[in-house]
Motif scaffolding. Sequence first.
Motif, mmCIF file in Angstrom:
data_model
loop_
_atom_site.group_PDB
_atom_site.id
_atom_site.type_symbol
_atom_site.label_atom_id
_atom_site.label_comp_id
_atom_site.label_asym_id
_atom_site.label_seq_id
_atom_site.Cartn_x
_atom_site.Cartn_y
_atom_site.Cartn_z
ATOM 1 N N VAL A 191 0.799 -1.226 0.000
ATOM 2 C CA VAL A 191 0.000 0.000 0.000
ATOM 3 C C VAL A 191 0.834 1.280 0.000
ATOM 4 C CG1 VAL A 191 -1.708 1.324 1.327
ATOM 5 C CG2 VAL A 191 -1.889 -1.166 1.197
ATOM 6 N N LEU A 192 0.378 2.253 -0.789
ATOM 7 C CA LEU A 192 0.758 3.658 -0.648
ATOM 8 C C LEU A 192 -0.545 4.411 -0.439
ATOM 9 C CD1 LEU A 192 2.684 6.148 -0.889
ATOM 10 C CD2 LEU A 192 2.125 6.149 -3.332
ATOM 11 N N THR A 193 -0.618 5.199 0.628
ATOM 12 C CA THR A 193 -1.837 5.941 0.901
ATOM 13 C C THR A 193 -1.499 7.269 1.572
ATOM 14 O OG1 THR A 193 -4.091 5.751 1.820
ATOM 15 C CG2 THR A 193 -2.260 4.957 3.195
ATOM 16 N N ALA A 194 -2.496 8.105 1.758
ATOM 17 C CA ALA A 194 -2.301 9.425 2.358
ATOM 18 C C ALA A 194 -3.296 9.627 3.493
ATOM 19 C CB ALA A 194 -2.471 10.513 1.307
ATOM 20 N N THR A 200 -7.114 19.070 17.335
ATOM 21 C CA THR A 200 -7.824 20.018 18.193
ATOM 22 C C THR A 200 -6.819 20.451 19.254
ATOM 23 O OG1 THR A 200 -8.602 18.392 19.808
ATOM 24 C CG2 THR A 200 -9.965 18.717 17.837
ATOM 25 N N ALA A 201 -7.257 21.207 20.217
ATOM 26 C CA ALA A 201 -6.352 21.673 21.267
ATOM 27 C C ALA A 201 -5.776 20.511 22.067
ATOM 28 C CB ALA A 201 -7.090 22.627 22.197
ATOM 29 N N ASN A 202 -6.508 19.390 22.134
ATOM 30 C CA ASN A 202 -6.064 18.278 22.972
ATOM 31 C C ASN A 202 -5.997 16.942 22.235
ATOM 32 O OD1 ASN A 202 -5.990 19.825 25.506
ATOM 33 N ND2 ASN A 202 -8.217 19.930 25.239
ATOM 34 N N SER A 203 -5.982 16.970 20.917
ATOM 35 C CA SER A 203 -5.965 15.698 20.197
ATOM 36 C C SER A 203 -5.351 15.849 18.810
ATOM 37 C CB SER A 203 -7.392 15.143 20.056
ATOM 38 O OG SER A 203 -8.155 15.953 19.176
ATOM 39 N N ALA A 204 -4.967 14.708 18.255
ATOM 40 C CA ALA A 204 -4.498 14.636 16.867
ATOM 41 C C ALA A 204 -4.790 13.236 16.367
ATOM 42 C CB ALA A 204 -3.002 14.937 16.777
ATOM 43 N N LYS A 205 -5.300 13.130 15.161
ATOM 44 C CA LYS A 205 -5.562 11.813 14.603
ATOM 45 C C LYS A 205 -5.343 11.824 13.094
ATOM 46 C CE LYS A 205 -10.595 12.456 14.097
ATOM 47 N NZ LYS A 205 -11.922 11.872 14.436
ATOM 48 N N LEU A 206 -5.042 10.655 12.565
ATOM 49 C CA LEU A 206 -4.880 10.476 11.133
ATOM 50 C C LEU A 206 -6.186 9.974 10.550
ATOM 51 C CD1 LEU A 206 -1.387 8.714 10.867
ATOM 52 C CD2 LEU A 206 -1.909 11.155 11.041
ATOM 53 N N VAL A 207 -6.618 10.590 9.458
ATOM 54 C CA VAL A 207 -7.825 10.170 8.749
ATOM 55 C C VAL A 207 -7.424 9.859 7.314
ATOM 56 C CG1 VAL A 207 -10.129 10.822 7.975
ATOM 57 C CG2 VAL A 207 -9.280 11.611 10.209
ATOM 58 N N GLU A 208 -7.592 8.606 6.908
ATOM 59 C CA GLU A 208 -7.112 8.202 5.587
ATOM 60 C C GLU A 208 -7.886 8.891 4.467
ATOM 61 O OE1 GLU A 208 -5.852 4.240 3.024
ATOM 62 O OE2 GLU A 208 -7.125 4.014 4.787
ATOM 63 N N ASP A 209 -7.151 9.353 3.479
ATOM 64 C CA ASP A 209 -7.714 9.896 2.236
ATOM 65 C C ASP A 209 -7.770 8.732 1.249
ATOM 66 O OD1 ASP A 209 -8.310 11.152 -0.120
ATOM 67 O OD2 ASP A 209 -6.729 12.668 0.018
ATOM 68 N N THR A 210 -8.865 7.982 1.288
ATOM 69 C CA THR A 210 -8.934 6.727 0.538
ATOM 70 C C THR A 210 -8.858 6.927 -0.970
ATOM 71 O OG1 THR A 210 -11.359 6.804 0.661
ATOM 72 C CG2 THR A 210 -10.186 5.535 2.357
ATOM 73 N N ALA A 211 -9.130 8.132 -1.454
ATOM 74 C CA ALA A 211 -9.026 8.396 -2.889
ATOM 75 C C ALA A 211 -7.579 8.376 -3.356
ATOM 76 C CB ALA A 211 -9.663 9.743 -3.222
ATOM 77 N N ARG A 212 -6.650 8.445 -2.409
ATOM 78 C CA ARG A 212 -5.227 8.442 -2.754
ATOM 79 C C ARG A 212 -4.551 7.120 -2.389
ATOM 80 N NH1 ARG A 212 -4.166 13.691 -4.203
ATOM 81 N NH2 ARG A 212 -5.537 15.260 -3.283
ATOM 82 N N ARG A 213 -5.316 6.083 -2.203
ATOM 83 C CA ARG A 213 -4.787 4.772 -1.814
ATOM 84 C C ARG A 213 -4.598 3.894 -3.052
ATOM 85 N NH1 ARG A 213 -5.214 1.433 2.961
ATOM 86 N NH2 ARG A 213 -5.176 -0.779 2.435
ATOM 87 N N ILE A 214 -3.378 3.335 -3.215
ATOM 88 C CA ILE A 214 -3.128 2.354 -4.256
ATOM 89 C C ILE A 214 -2.427 1.149 -3.629
ATOM 90 C CG2 ILE A 214 -3.085 3.960 -6.209
ATOM 91 C CD1 ILE A 214 -0.060 3.951 -6.086
ATOM 92 N N THR A 215 -2.598 -0.015 -4.259
ATOM 93 C CA THR A 215 -2.084 -1.267 -3.685
ATOM 94 C C THR A 215 -1.310 -2.053 -4.738
ATOM 95 O OG1 THR A 215 -4.180 -2.369 -4.208
ATOM 96 C CG2 THR A 215 -3.953 -1.428 -2.004
ATOM 97 N N SER A 216 -0.300 -1.418 -5.317
ATOM 98 C CA SER A 216 0.417 -2.045 -6.430
ATOM 99 C C SER A 216 1.875 -2.367 -6.111
ATOM 100 C CB SER A 216 0.369 -1.127 -7.658
ATOM 101 O OG SER A 216 0.930 0.132 -7.353
#
Length: 315
Positions: A191-194, A200-216
Amino acid sequence: MDRRNLLKAALAAPAAGLLTAAPAIAAPAAFDVLIGDVDSGKIYLFDRNKPFTDANIKWSLNPVGSGHPMEHRFRNTSGDGQILLAVTGTAGSGRASIYRRRDKKLLWSADIPNYPHCIERAQGSGVVVVAGRSKGAGGGTATGGSLHVFRPTDSHSSSLVSAGAPIPFFQAHGLLWDPRLERMWAAGGSVLTAYRIVTTANSAKLVEDTARRITSFHHPHDLQPDYQRPGRLLVTDTNGVYSVDKSTMTPTTLHTRGLVKSYVHHSSGEQMWTGAVDGGNAFGTKYVHFNVSGVARARAGAIVYKARIDTTAYL
């Protein structure tokens, strides 16, 4: 780490397995190169146009934690100036660390519960992500992996704290922040993905941009920018070297040489790479190769896993 066994497999000649080189140029581009030596555990900075000998060391660091230096890249910050991001580890444990470049002061470190292979910092938010594959035997036999997210509580690297549970990512190996798209690229397994980074003031999280995901891909090793063509990414895996058009997410094969551990295009067009050889050490050889100028620089006694251009630029 058994350094004697690592040395036994070091490559004896630089010509073996070279990528197809472009015509040599009269005046090789001038830039510095940051390498990690798996044998000594140290990180060194050299002028690419001089031999990689002790007399020519421009900067060096022995990072905290025992293990292999798997990643080392300079970044710029508002709170700490230029910093070095580094991860070291073995098949059983790992550590992420950040140093101030000018005086090598350790600003932050954290234990990573798997085998870390990369670390990256998001420009602006200051969020740091560490990519690690599962513990135990490596290569295609690694059964898991994860992304570890740390968020700052002020403008300094020393304030980094865990942002929550690791995110599962099979055989996580490569990371790159993209300031143009404001995405954190990650590579591993097939996988290559973004990811978007939501804070927020008290948090950070990663949210996948599935439109930029390839599995080659087949076990990616490295993920780098193309400093000559910022519209594409550079990916290495077990079978070759590829470019990926970020607008179409289309991969194109650049080289079919396998076991390339790091690869990057300098803005001059120079191609710099490191790689292992069949039957040799799994991490690499003592050489850093430069395709356009046709030069291979050796660090005697070293096993070089990755080579990085001395720059704080992301793209």
